[in-house]
Design an enzyme around this catalytic site. Structure first.
Site, PDB file in Angstrom:
ATOM      1  N   ASP A 159     -12.762  -9.754  -1.562  1.00  0.00           N
ATOM      2  CA  ASP A 159     -13.828  -9.761  -0.445  1.00  0.00           C
ATOM      3  C   ASP A 159     -14.914  -9.305  -1.331  1.00  0.00           C
ATOM      4  O   ASP A 159     -14.252  -8.140  -2.015  1.00  0.00           O
ATOM      5  CB  ASP A 159     -13.316  -9.791   0.773  1.00  0.00           C
ATOM      6  CG  ASP A 159     -13.351  -7.917   1.221  1.00  0.00           C
ATOM      7  OD1 ASP A 159     -12.694  -7.280   0.996  1.00  0.00           O
ATOM      8  OD2 ASP A 159     -12.788  -8.435   2.655  1.00  0.00           O
ATOM      9  N   GLU A 219       0.902  -1.091   0.137  1.00  0.00           N
ATOM     10  CA  GLU A 219      -0.171   0.050   0.252  1.00  0.00           C
ATOM     11  C   GLU A 219       0.558   1.717  -0.428  1.00  0.00           C
ATOM     12  O   GLU A 219       0.365   2.313   0.448  1.00  0.00           O
ATOM     13  CB  GLU A 219      -1.094  -0.359   0.946  1.00  0.00           C
ATOM     14  CG  GLU A 219      -1.862  -1.437   1.124  1.00  0.00           C
ATOM     15  CD  GLU A 219      -2.549  -1.755   2.537  1.00  0.00           C
ATOM     16  OE1 GLU A 219      -2.555  -0.248   3.980  1.00  0.00           O
ATOM     17  OE2 GLU A 219      -3.731  -2.001   2.573  1.00  0.00           O
ATOM     18  N   GLU A 270      -6.445 -10.145  -1.267  1.00  0.00           N
ATOM     19  CA  GLU A 270      -7.189 -10.275  -0.219  1.00  0.00           C
ATOM     20  C   GLU A 270      -8.260  -9.383  -1.007  1.00  0.00           C
ATOM     21  O   GLU A 270      -9.168  -9.167  -0.483  1.00  0.00           O
ATOM     22  CB  GLU A 270      -7.280  -8.986   0.353  1.00  0.00           C
ATOM     23  CG  GLU A 270      -5.535  -8.621   0.579  1.00  0.00           C
ATOM     24  CD  GLU A 270      -4.883  -7.053   1.295  1.00  0.00           C
ATOM     25  OE1 GLU A 270      -6.310  -6.805   1.828  1.00  0.00           O
ATOM     26  OE2 GLU A 270      -3.628  -7.687   1.890  1.00  0.00           O
ATOM     27  N   HIS A 287     -10.301  -5.812  -2.694  1.00  0.00           N
ATOM     28  CA  HIS A 287     -11.485  -5.425  -1.686  1.00  0.00           C
ATOM     29  C   HIS A 287     -12.134  -4.803  -2.585  1.00  0.00           C
ATOM     30  O   HIS A 287     -12.197  -3.524  -2.795  1.00  0.00           O
ATOM     31  CB  HIS A 287     -10.916  -4.876  -0.335  1.00  0.00           C
ATOM     32  CG  HIS A 287      -9.604  -5.085   0.557  1.00  0.00           C
ATOM     33  ND1 HIS A 287     -10.208  -6.164   0.695  1.00  0.00           N
ATOM     34  CD2 HIS A 287      -9.025  -5.320  -0.058  1.00  0.00           C
ATOM     35  CE1 HIS A 287      -9.174  -6.899   2.006  1.00  0.00           C
ATOM     36  NE2 HIS A 287      -7.909  -5.879   1.506  1.00  0.00           N
ATOM     37  N   ASN A 308       1.961  -5.345  -2.857  1.00  0.00           N
ATOM     38  CA  ASN A 308       0.471  -5.587  -2.759  1.00  0.00           C
ATOM     39  C   ASN A 308       0.121  -4.744  -2.810  1.00  0.00           C
ATOM     40  O   ASN A 308       0.087  -3.132  -2.096  1.00  0.00           O
ATOM     41  CB  ASN A 308       0.296  -6.765  -1.321  1.00  0.00           C
ATOM     42  CG  ASN A 308      -1.108  -7.196  -1.470  1.00  0.00           C
ATOM     43  OD1 ASN A 308      -1.388  -7.895  -2.413  1.00  0.00           O
ATOM     44  ND2 ASN A 308      -1.362  -6.688  -0.370  1.00  0.00           N
TER      45      ASN A 308
HETATM   46  O1  G3I Z   1      -5.290  -7.437  19.023  1.00  0.00           O
HETATM   47  C1  G3I Z   1      -5.966  -6.648  19.809  1.00  0.00           C
HETATM   48  C2  G3I Z   1      -7.027  -7.046  20.221  1.00  0.00           C
HETATM   49  O2  G3I Z   1      -6.533  -7.333  22.033  1.00  0.00           O
HETATM   50  C3  G3I Z   1      -7.507  -5.834  20.890  1.00  0.00           C
HETATM   51  O3  G3I Z   1      -8.637  -6.037  22.103  1.00  0.00           O
HETATM   52  C4  G3I Z   1      -8.684  -5.344  20.015  1.00  0.00           C
HETATM   53  C5  G3I Z   1      -9.203  -3.942  20.509  1.00  0.00           C
HETATM   54  O4  G3I Z   1      -9.133  -3.171  18.865  1.00  0.00           O
HETATM   55  O5  G3I Z   1      -8.072  -5.353  18.669  1.00  0.00           O
HETATM   56  C6  G3I Z   1      -7.179  -6.061  18.701  1.00  0.00           C
HETATM   57  O6  G3I Z   1      -6.406  -5.828  17.208  1.00  0.00           O
HETATM   58  C7  G3I Z   1      -6.789  -5.456  15.646  1.00  0.00           C
HETATM   59  C8  G3I Z   1      -6.688  -6.383  14.678  1.00  0.00           C
HETATM   60  O7  G3I Z   1      -7.324  -6.065  13.197  1.00  0.00           O
HETATM   61  C9  G3I Z   1      -6.500  -8.131  15.249  1.00  0.00           C
HETATM   62  O8  G3I Z   1      -8.374  -8.551  14.806  1.00  0.00           O
HETATM   63  C10 G3I Z   1      -7.232  -4.166  15.628  1.00  0.00           C
HETATM   64  O9  G3I Z   1      -7.515  -3.484  16.740  1.00  0.00           O
HETATM   65  C11 G3I Z   1      -7.258  -3.642  14.271  1.00  0.00           C
HETATM   66  O10 G3I Z   1      -6.846  -2.569  13.670  1.00  0.00           O
HETATM   67  C12 G3I Z   1      -7.034  -5.292  13.346  1.00  0.00           C
HETATM   68  O11 G3I Z   1      -7.394  -5.174  11.870  1.00  0.00           O
HETATM   69  C13 G3I Z   1      -6.573  -5.625  10.680  1.00  0.00           C
HETATM   70  C14 G3I Z   1      -6.773  -3.898  10.086  1.00  0.00           C
HETATM   71  O12 G3I Z   1      -6.085  -5.339   8.182  1.00  0.00           O
HETATM   72  C15 G3I Z   1      -5.461  -3.466   9.983  1.00  0.00           C
HETATM   73  O13 G3I Z   1      -4.597  -2.945   9.472  1.00  0.00           O
HETATM   74  C16 G3I Z   1      -8.205  -6.247  10.139  1.00  0.00           C
HETATM   75  O14 G3I Z   1      -7.892  -7.197  10.869  1.00  0.00           O
HETATM   76  C17 G3I Z   1      -7.306  -6.825   8.730  1.00  0.00           C
HETATM   77  O15 G3I Z   1      -8.132  -7.914   8.140  1.00  0.00           O
HETATM   78  C18 G3I Z   1      -6.563  -5.817   7.620  1.00  0.00           C
HETATM   79  O16 G3I Z   1      -5.718  -6.751   6.776  1.00  0.00           O
HETATM   80  C19 G3I Z   1      -5.542  -5.021   5.986  1.00  0.00           C
HETATM   81  C20 G3I Z   1      -4.715  -5.802   5.250  1.00  0.00           C
HETATM   82  O17 G3I Z   1      -4.024  -6.181   6.202  1.00  0.00           O
HETATM   83  C21 G3I Z   1      -3.814  -5.315   3.844  1.00  0.00           C
HETATM   84  N1  G3I Z   1      -4.824  -4.400   3.334  1.00  0.00           N
HETATM   85  C22 G3I Z   1      -6.334  -4.766   3.728  1.00  0.00           C
HETATM   86  C23 G3I Z   1      -6.734  -5.014   4.693  1.00  0.00           C
HETATM   87  C24 G3I Z   1      -8.543  -4.283   5.255  1.00  0.00           C
HETATM   88  O18 G3I Z   1      -8.170  -3.479   6.175  1.00  0.00           O
END
Ligand code: G3I
Length: 302
Positions: free
Chosen positions: A236, A127, A234, A205, A168
């Site tokens: 969806d 990105e 990725e 996406h 990516n």
């Molecule tokens: O692990 C913590 C947990 O301890 C806490 O209680 C909770 C409260 O919000 O947060 C948890 O962490 C979260 C993590 O996902 C695991 O669930 C983060 O806040 C959250 O920001 C994170 O989101 C991820 C996101 O990337 C962050 O940038 C998504 O799961 C994940 O699907 C998403 O994936 C990205 C790719 O890496 C790059 N391309 C876009 C894609 C979608 O956004």
């Protein structure tokens, strides 16, 4: 063939999913994931904040959990991701200039060294392009100098020569968009100058603001014609249109160098977008959706 992985394998392709380590104790989740998919991407566990929480102190506990589950179940692994403006640990966010550049290099070496020889393809840089205008995204990494992306790729090639090295990004699916052209021009430049790059990841996406467009096949063909593999990394689709899912699969199948497809989660309830957006192939109870059948049929040549 009766599963997504086996159906994709008929043409030498893979069909993968994002896996979250926290869900590996959910047998409904692992049953579907293990049955249907033959490639795994860690949804968060191999990112910078997860793997290097303190500078120079690497932690592969969660990443290895995902990696080991995949390999013990006969699947390959895509690595995600090594150099990104987002999900940087606090120590990295506060760096700039040559110390940030060195930290990026050290991070690539540390993570790729740990997984050396074990990863099918790495999202080396994620990105890095701006959402509009076709240029680079402003970030602390970009401010270290425009050459940060090629430095990341050269570092990655030396760290693990066996891994395919991917760029990516999202919203590079529509061929007419400036962001797509910006990334295309970068890849063309890298290929012409011998910067090591093997693949482009189209995150794909799709939603109402960035919908699937029938020029997607042109995008895939155009990147492939530069001499790189294309991977849909990725996928969806908000609303989960079966027709759109079939179109995406057929566009990949039409291009020999489109080597595989990964959906970004197993069930709707596993999606980063929230279950109510119904973007995936299985509903929140784990039932196959119409989109699943459309994808399977397309992979089977129908
Ligand atoms: O692990 C913590 C947990 O301890 C806490 O209680 C909770 C409260 O919000 O947060 C948890 O962490 C979260 C993590 O996902 C695991 O669930 C983060 O806040 C959250 O920001 C994170 O989101 C991820 C996101 O990337 C962050 O940038 C998504 O799961 C994940 O699907 C998403 O994936 C990205 C790719 O890496 C790059 N391309 C876009 C894609 C979608 O956004």
């Amino acid at each position: 063939a009766g599963t997504l992985g086996a159906a994709a394998a008929q043409s030498g392709r893979y069909f993968g999913t994002a896996i979250a380590s926290g869900k590996l104790g959910d047998s409904a989740y692992t049953t579907i994931a293990n049955r249907e998919f033959d490639m795994v991407t860690a949804e968060n566990e191999m990112k910078i904040d997860a793997t290097e929480p303190n500078r120079g102190q690497f932690n592969f506990t969660s990443g290895d959990r995902v990696y080991n589950w995949a390999v013990q179940n006969g699947k390959r692994v895509r690595g995600h991701t090594l150099a990104w403006h987002s999900q940087q640990p606090g120590w990295m966010q506060s760096l700039s200039g040559s110390s940030l550049r060195q930290a990026m290099i050290d991070h690539i070496n540390g993570v790729m060294g740990h997984y050396k020889g074990k990863i099918y393809a790495w999202d080396v840089v994620n990105e890095a392009y701006a959402d509009s205008g076709g240029g680079r995204r402003d970030s602390n990494l970009q401010r270290t100098g425009n050459d940060w992306i090629e430095v990341a790729f050269r570092t990655a090639r030396a760290a693990d020569p066996a891994a395919k090295l991917c760029y990516n990004d999202y919203n590079i699916d529509n061929w007419t968009w400036a962001k797509t052209q910006g990334v295309y021009n970068m890849v063309r430049d890298f290929k012409s100058r011998g910067v090591p790059i093997d693949c482009v990841g189209l995150q794909s996406h799709f939603n109402s603001n960035s919908p699937y467009n029938s020029n997607y096949r042109t995008t895939i063909q155009s990147f492939a014609a530069l001499g790189v593999d294309v991977q849909i990394t990725e996928l969806d689709i908000q609303g989960g249109s079966a027709t759109t899912y079939a179109n995406v699969v057929n566009d990949c199948l039409a291009v020999p160098r489109c080597t595989g497809i990964t959906v970004w989660g197993v069930r709707d309830s596993d999606s980063w977008l929230g279950a109510n957006t119904t973007p995936l192939l299985f509903d929140s109870s784990g039932n196959k959706k119409a989109a699943y059948t459309a994808v399977l049929n397309a992979l089977n040549g129908g």
